[in-house]
Design an enzyme around this catalytic site. Structure first.
Site, PDB file in Angstrom:
ATOM      1  N   ALA A  54      88.941  17.422 -31.444  1.00  0.00           N
ATOM      2  CA  ALA A  54      90.074  16.667 -30.906  1.00  0.00           C
ATOM      3  C   ALA A  54      90.980  16.069 -31.978  1.00  0.00           C
ATOM      4  O   ALA A  54      92.082  15.619 -31.662  1.00  0.00           O
ATOM      5  CB  ALA A  54      89.569  15.551 -29.999  1.00  0.00           C
ATOM      6  N   TYR A  55      90.556  16.041 -33.226  1.00  0.00           N
ATOM      7  CA  TYR A  55      91.389  15.458 -34.273  1.00  0.00           C
ATOM      8  C   TYR A  55      92.605  16.347 -34.503  1.00  0.00           C
ATOM      9  O   TYR A  55      92.491  17.467 -35.005  1.00  0.00           O
ATOM     10  CB  TYR A  55      90.608  15.290 -35.577  1.00  0.00           C
ATOM     11  CG  TYR A  55      89.449  14.311 -35.487  1.00  0.00           C
ATOM     12  CD1 TYR A  55      89.346  13.387 -34.444  1.00  0.00           C
ATOM     13  CD2 TYR A  55      88.448  14.304 -36.448  1.00  0.00           C
ATOM     14  CE1 TYR A  55      88.293  12.495 -34.367  1.00  0.00           C
ATOM     15  CE2 TYR A  55      87.380  13.411 -36.386  1.00  0.00           C
ATOM     16  CZ  TYR A  55      87.305  12.517 -35.341  1.00  0.00           C
ATOM     17  OH  TYR A  55      86.261  11.638 -35.268  1.00  0.00           O
TER      18      TYR A  55
END
Length: 342
Positions: A54-55
């Protein structure tokens, strides 16, 4: 670097873990500069790198993959899955369907055939932990994952997962990644003792309290920082700022910057394996590495305890996990008609 064993896995990791959340659109969009930062950390002896799908929606993993070309065998590589990666409701969570797909996507972005540690980024109350552990067991047996862990799990969830793994003959969580800093010490009550009991390694995130322990945020002053632009409430919490005002003279007394005091505190707890550093720039990394040799005396630790008592939090981090029982009012309140004693 002195290396520590990650729980009972036998894997040796550095007390500083390089967090990659700030590499990509959310932090540093310059891939080449981010790669240089990663290389400098590795050259300094940091052998532990943590990222997540998700980064920056996968961009962080892509940058890490570029940086580890030719150096992969010397790095303990960790990533995570759970947070949304698209609009499809099934592109998130802890189901077998998503966990399996998420890992395949992460391996592609990281340009590797396996990760050393695959973590479940947050609990999922709608998914049986047995479902998740079963999928993780298959990934370990397929050789795509060496060990599995959790992140921000309450102590009760950690215990449940350990019991389910034992009863069903599944792989168990070998690590936990909780928030921990001088300002957020609640994990000292149950999470760290539980992790120690089950032989789990811990890699704590936000040892600088979401930026507050850099010394750049002061009471009644406007901070001009990258994080300030995101509007985090924890950066404006008077209780937390008051604690910082007490910690700054303590750091001066010790003759070290507040960042070094904060990092040395985080890795001093016997239940902590590594503290995650998340530099966005080379200057950030240089500052953090400069404090790697610092060891706090008992007197300094006692004074920190007097400012923020063990096992307590001063306010909360915006990014901290709250169980549904805390988030949802109907789970905290009986129907109005049932609230009276008579």
């Amino acid at each position: 670097m002195k290396y520590r064993t990650l729980g009972r896995t036998g894997i040796k990791v550095s007390p500083y873990c390089l967090g990659a959340m700030m590499f990509g659109a959310v932090g540093n969009p310059d891939h080449d500069d981010s790669v240089r930062i990663i290389h400098k950390a590795l050259d300094a002896g940091v052998n532990f790198v943590d990222t997540a799908d998700a980064y920056s929606r996968g961009e962080s993993e892509e940058i890490v993959g570029k940086a580890l070309k030719g150096r992969r065998d010397n790095v303990v590589l960790a990533t995570k899955a759970h947070l949304p990666m698209g609009d499809d409701p099934n592109q998130q969570g802890n189901s077998r369907r998503w966990v399996t797909r998420a890992l395949e996507d992460s391996l592609r972005r990281l340009q590797t055939d396996h990760v050393d540690l695959f973590q479940i980024h947050r609990p999922a109350p709608d998914t049986d932990v047995e479902e998740t552990l079963s999928a993780l067991t298959d990934l370990v047996r397929a050789g795509k994952v060496r060990a599995v862990g959790s992140s921000s799990f309450p102590a009760s969830d950690i215990v449940e997962a350990q019991w389910v793994a034992e009863r069903r003959g599944l792989v168990r969580f070998r690590t936990e990644q909780p928030p921990y800093s001088i300002l957020n010490r609640s994990i000292e009550r149950e999470v760290l003792p539980v992790c120690e009991r089950y032989g789990m390694g811990t890699m704590v995130w936000s040892p600088l309290a979401g930026g507050l322990l850099t010394g750049r945020y002061r009471k009644d002053q406007q901070a001009d920082t990258h994080r300030a632009a995101f509007g985090f409430r924890h950066l404006r919490d008077d209780r937390r700022l008051d604690a910082v005002e007490q910690l700054l003279p303590l750091a001066d007394k010790a003759g070290i910057p507040l960042t070094h005091l904060a990092m040395a505190f985080a890795i001093a707890h016997p239940g902590v394996t590594s503290a995650i550093i998340g530099p966005r720039t080379m200057d950030h990394l240089d500052d953090l590495l400069a404090g790697a040799e610092i060891s706090l005396t008992d007197d300094i630790l006692d004074e920190i305890d007097a400012i923020v008592p063990p096992g307590t939090d001063v306010g909360t981090l915006d990014m901290a996990y709250d169980p549904l029982a805390i988030q949802l009012a109907p789970l905290r309140r009986r129907p109005a008609i049932e609230r009276s004693a008579t």
